[in-house]
Enzyme design. Structure first.
Site, PDB file in Angstrom:
ATOM      1  N   GLY A   8      30.426  15.606   3.202  1.00 33.12           N
ATOM      2  CA  GLY A   8      31.064  17.150   3.828  1.00 33.12           C
ATOM      3  C   GLY A   8      30.122  16.910   5.379  1.00 33.12           C
ATOM      4  O   GLY A   8      30.466  18.039   6.257  1.00 33.12           O
ATOM      5  N   GLU A  52      27.502  12.432  -1.711  1.00 42.24           N
ATOM      6  CA  GLU A  52      28.562  11.697  -1.369  1.00 42.24           C
ATOM      7  C   GLU A  52      29.154  11.968  -0.591  1.00 42.24           C
ATOM      8  O   GLU A  52      30.553  12.588  -0.169  1.00 42.24           O
ATOM      9  CB  GLU A  52      29.429  12.314  -2.048  1.00 42.24           C
ATOM     10  CG  GLU A  52      29.827  12.347  -4.293  1.00 42.24           C
ATOM     11  CD  GLU A  52      30.435  12.692  -4.533  1.00 42.24           C
ATOM     12  OE1 GLU A  52      30.435  12.725  -5.908  1.00 42.24           O
ATOM     13  OE2 GLU A  52      31.291  13.804  -4.607  1.00 42.24           O
ATOM     14  N   PRO A  53      28.271  11.034   0.547  1.00 38.47           N
ATOM     15  CA  PRO A  53      29.338  11.079   2.193  1.00 38.47           C
ATOM     16  C   PRO A  53      29.906   9.781   2.499  1.00 38.47           C
ATOM     17  O   PRO A  53      29.835   8.895   1.293  1.00 38.47           O
ATOM     18  CB  PRO A  53      27.634  10.885   3.310  1.00 38.47           C
ATOM     19  CG  PRO A  53      26.649  10.053   2.559  1.00 38.47           C
ATOM     20  CD  PRO A  53      26.802  10.698   1.292  1.00 38.47           C
ATOM     21  N   ARG A  99      32.430  10.180   5.509  1.00 42.45           N
ATOM     22  CA  ARG A  99      32.405  10.264   6.838  1.00 42.45           C
ATOM     23  C   ARG A  99      31.544  10.330   7.855  1.00 42.45           C
ATOM     24  O   ARG A  99      31.667   9.441   8.469  1.00 42.45           O
ATOM     25  CB  ARG A  99      32.727  12.142   7.470  1.00 42.45           C
ATOM     26  CG  ARG A  99      33.831  12.340   8.645  1.00 42.45           C
ATOM     27  CD  ARG A  99      33.541  13.577   9.100  1.00 42.45           C
ATOM     28  NE  ARG A  99      34.222  14.228   8.458  1.00 42.45           N
ATOM     29  CZ  ARG A  99      36.032  14.542   8.532  1.00 42.45           C
ATOM     30  NH1 ARG A  99      36.499  14.093   9.111  1.00 42.45           N
ATOM     31  NH2 ARG A  99      36.074  15.597   7.657  1.00 42.45           N
ATOM     32  N   ARG A 130      45.405  12.429  11.577  1.00 40.26           N
ATOM     33  CA  ARG A 130      44.209  13.719  11.551  1.00 40.26           C
ATOM     34  C   ARG A 130      45.199  14.705  13.072  1.00 40.26           C
ATOM     35  O   ARG A 130      44.804  15.539  13.118  1.00 40.26           O
ATOM     36  CB  ARG A 130      42.896  12.836  11.818  1.00 40.26           C
ATOM     37  CG  ARG A 130      42.755  12.471  10.348  1.00 40.26           C
ATOM     38  CD  ARG A 130      41.244  11.910  10.449  1.00 40.26           C
ATOM     39  NE  ARG A 130      40.297  13.045  10.044  1.00 40.26           N
ATOM     40  CZ  ARG A 130      39.939  13.895  11.247  1.00 40.26           C
ATOM     41  NH1 ARG A 130      39.628  12.993  12.634  1.00 40.26           N
ATOM     42  NH2 ARG A 130      39.149  15.225  10.625  1.00 40.26           N
ATOM     43  N   CYS A 186      58.848   8.409  15.648  1.00 40.26           N
ATOM     44  CA  CYS A 186      60.166   9.536  15.757  1.00 40.26           C
ATOM     45  C   CYS A 186      60.388  10.466  15.709  1.00 40.26           C
ATOM     46  O   CYS A 186      60.394  11.607  14.038  1.00 40.26           O
ATOM     47  CB  CYS A 186      61.663   8.683  15.314  1.00 40.26           C
ATOM     48  SG  CYS A 186      62.639   9.223  15.772  1.00 40.26           S
ATOM     49  N   GLU A 187      59.414  10.994  16.329  1.00 36.83           N
ATOM     50  CA  GLU A 187      58.853  12.694  15.159  1.00 36.83           C
ATOM     51  C   GLU A 187      57.969  13.357  16.729  1.00 36.83           C
ATOM     52  O   GLU A 187      56.887  12.683  17.155  1.00 36.83           O
ATOM     53  CB  GLU A 187      57.844  12.687  14.383  1.00 36.83           C
ATOM     54  CG  GLU A 187      56.965  13.135  14.101  1.00 36.83           C
ATOM     55  CD  GLU A 187      57.655  14.022  12.212  1.00 36.83           C
ATOM     56  OE1 GLU A 187      59.150  13.128  11.776  1.00 36.83           O
ATOM     57  OE2 GLU A 187      57.911  14.602  12.335  1.00 36.83           O
TER      58      GLU A 187
HETATM   59  N1  LLP Z   1      33.426  14.048  -2.798  1.00 36.66           N
HETATM   60  C1  LLP Z   1      34.371  14.276  -2.639  1.00 36.66           C
HETATM   61  C2  LLP Z   1      34.767  15.107  -4.099  1.00 36.66           C
HETATM   62  C3  LLP Z   1      34.840  14.932  -1.821  1.00 36.66           C
HETATM   63  O1  LLP Z   1      36.808  14.953  -1.896  1.00 36.66           O
HETATM   64  C4  LLP Z   1      34.933  14.585  -0.552  1.00 36.66           C
HETATM   65  C5  LLP Z   1      35.588  14.585   0.709  1.00 36.66           C
HETATM   66  C6  LLP Z   1      33.808  13.831   0.127  1.00 36.66           C
HETATM   67  C7  LLP Z   1      32.717  13.393  -1.147  1.00 36.66           C
HETATM   68  C8  LLP Z   1      33.517  13.395   1.105  1.00 36.66           C
HETATM   69  O2  LLP Z   1      33.391  13.881   2.397  1.00 36.66           O
HETATM   70  P1  LLP Z   1      32.650  13.674   3.910  1.00 36.66           P
HETATM   71  O3  LLP Z   1      31.387  13.305   3.285  1.00 36.66           O
HETATM   72  O4  LLP Z   1      34.101  13.319   3.719  1.00 36.66           O
HETATM   73  O5  LLP Z   1      33.378  15.076   4.564  1.00 36.66           O
HETATM   74  N2  LLP Z   1      41.085  13.557   5.052  1.00 36.66           N
HETATM   75  C9  LLP Z   1      40.514  14.624   5.870  1.00 36.66           C
HETATM   76  C10 LLP Z   1      39.313  15.058   4.562  1.00 36.66           C
HETATM   77  C11 LLP Z   1      38.991  15.296   3.142  1.00 36.66           C
HETATM   78  C12 LLP Z   1      38.122  14.915   2.912  1.00 36.66           C
HETATM   79  C13 LLP Z   1      38.728  15.277   1.214  1.00 36.66           C
HETATM   80  N3  LLP Z   1      37.427  15.129   0.445  1.00 36.66           N
HETATM   81  C14 LLP Z   1      39.697  14.740   7.385  1.00 36.66           C
HETATM   82  O6  LLP Z   1      40.788  13.690   7.780  1.00 36.66           O
HETATM   83  O7  LLP Z   1      38.542  15.208   7.584  1.00 36.66           O
END
Ligand code: LLP
Length: 430
Positions: free
Chosen positions: A247, A289-290, A292, A329, A360-361
């Site tokens: 996150g 768990e990164p 992004r 997004r 088409c949106e």
């Molecule tokens: N661990 C779990 C259990 C998760 O559900 C997620 C993301 C992550 C790790 C990784 O999170 P990150 O480090 O990438 O923030 N589609 C959305 C983001 C959805 C994230 C879902 N879970 C967007 O485009 O912003």
């Protein structure tokens, strides 16, 4: 501009040392470009932050929902990371790329019995269990195949992270995990200890995505450890593993000011060690768990400009050959992006335009009222920081084939995912 982007003598935008306009003519557009150097650098920074600040041991798991294809699993494997998968499809891709099953964590709020069986057959390292039904299903599948599956429980720590509603996951009103407040988490803990075929190893939380502050993460770690200690007192079982999810926010606009990646572990490690010392409980192994923050700023998407439509007194639409099909997004979350005219990157951004997709949106926009160089049909636009949740969220809406993905390393490019063809679109049609 971030360090892996530059402008060359011709005024063209370069990513990881490669001229984006050359990539656009070599592979066509729309095109996802990923910078391998940046991905590896992000992996190393996160991994070293654990080694440096948390001598008790930990692991970085790449959350592969951010960007999943065979090549990324090969890269993160070389970097010594584990991975988080969230579906049979991601698991299948990781295994096909030769990713070691024991370093895979399988997530999801509604894993099917077939997916659980697939995880068992392939000896996936851990399952992060989300609900009682899953625990029971997993237990009977494991027991009938005479295996024991290491399991973490996904807990909702009740933290309100300040981010978009759709990507907040730690609060009680969430479809993910066991709630602490209702006693559900305690029930799951006791159940996991008693069920055959299940070996409880730890607990997991993930409070949301694109979070800039560290406080919510520190708070989550505290809440999780408090739960671990309560359970230790009541059941005699101490968790070995604390998985604190991902996150960490990244910089989409020059005005964004995320905390340095290392800071997260520095502060959270402190909280965990202090808590364990104060309460005299064993210090757990930590996983983060990164997703992004590993791939996000390594990606750029290239488009060719088609029509430029000026509506006097209203706005100017610059339409490109992609849009919500390769980057949903903006339409989903109103996400900010910086856009650069790749073949005029040395020129000033002296116009304000809306960059529109080809679907088409009406909502198919990539960005509204964004500064851009003067553009004309045939120009190449680069949307920056698209490495996470773009390719992985792409669709075939309007039967638009998904773009290719090119990996760049030290100025040298290679194709890692082919562009879909019209025949690919018909592949499953009967
Ligand atoms: N661990 C779990 C259990 C998760 O559900 C997620 C993301 C992550 C790790 C990784 O999170 P990150 O480090 O990438 O923030 N589609 C959305 C983001 C959805 C994230 C879902 N879970 C967007 O485009 O912003």
């Amino acid at each position: 501009m971030q360090e892996n982007l530059s402008v060359n003598q011709e005024g063209h935008l370069c990513v990881g040392g490669a001229d984006t306009t050359t990539l656009a003519s070599r592979y066509g557009t729309p095109l996802y470009v990923m910078d391998e150097g940046r991905i590896r650098q992000n992996c190393r920074r996160l991994k070293q932050s654990i080694e440096h600040f948390y001598e008790n041991g930990g692991m970085v798991l790449y959350a592969s929902k951010a960007f999943s294809c065979k090549e990324i699993y090969r890269i993160v494997k070389e970097e010594g990371l584990g991975v988080d998968v969230v579906s049979g499809g991601e698991l299948y891709t990781a295994l096909a790329a030769g990713f070691p099953a024991e370093h895979i964590y399988f997530h999801g709020n509604n894993k099917t019995p077939a997916e659980l069986a697939m995880a068992l057959e392939n000896h996936v390292g851990h399952i992060v269990a989300d609900n009682l039904y899953e625990l029971e299903t997993l237990s009977s599948l494991a027991a009938s195949s005479n295996t024991v599956m290491p399991v973490l429980l996904r807990i909702k720590p009740g933290i309100d992270a300040h981010t978009h509603d759709f990507i907040r996951t730690g609060q009680i009103d969430s479809k993910f995990g066991f709630a602490l407040e209702t006693g559900e988490a305690e029930e799951a803990f006791k159940k996991a200890l008693s069920l055959p075929g299940i070996q409880l190893t730890g607990i997991h939380c993930h409070i949301g995505s694109q979070i800039f502050d560290i406080e919510p993460f520190e708070h989550a770690a505290q809440v999780m450890l408090q739960f671990a200690q309560d359970m230790y007192r009541r059941s005699g079982f101490m968790i070995q593993e604390l998985n604190l999810g991902g996150g960490f926010g990244i910089c989409y606009l020059p005005s964004d000011d995320p905390t340095a990646l290392e800071k997260y572990m520095e502060r959270v490690a402190e909280v965990v060690k202090r808590f364990c010392e104060d309460k005299a409980i064993p210090i757990p192994h930590i996983c983060i768990e990164p997703g992004r923050s590993i791939v996000g700023d390594a990606g750029v998407t290239l488009y060719t400009v088609g029509t430029v439509k000026q509506i006097p007194g209203i706005r100017t639409y610059v339409s490109v050959d992609g849009g919500m099909t390769d980057n949903p997004r903006y339409i989903l979350y109103g996400s900010d992006y910086e856009i650069v005219c790749a073949n005029k990157a040395d020129q000033t951004k002296d116009s304000i335009v809306t960059v529109a997709g080809r679907c088409c949106e009406s909502g198919d926009l990539l960005q509204e009222n964004t500064p851009l160089q003067q553009t004309a049909p045939g120009d190449i636009l680069a949307v920056l920081c698209t490495g996470a949740y773009n390719y992985s969220m792409a669709s075939n809406y309007n039967r638009v084939p998904r773009p290719a993905v090119v990996m760049v390393k030290d100025g040298v490019d290679r194709l890692i995912v082919r562009r879909e063809s019209y025949d690919d679109l018909l592949r499953n049609d009967i």
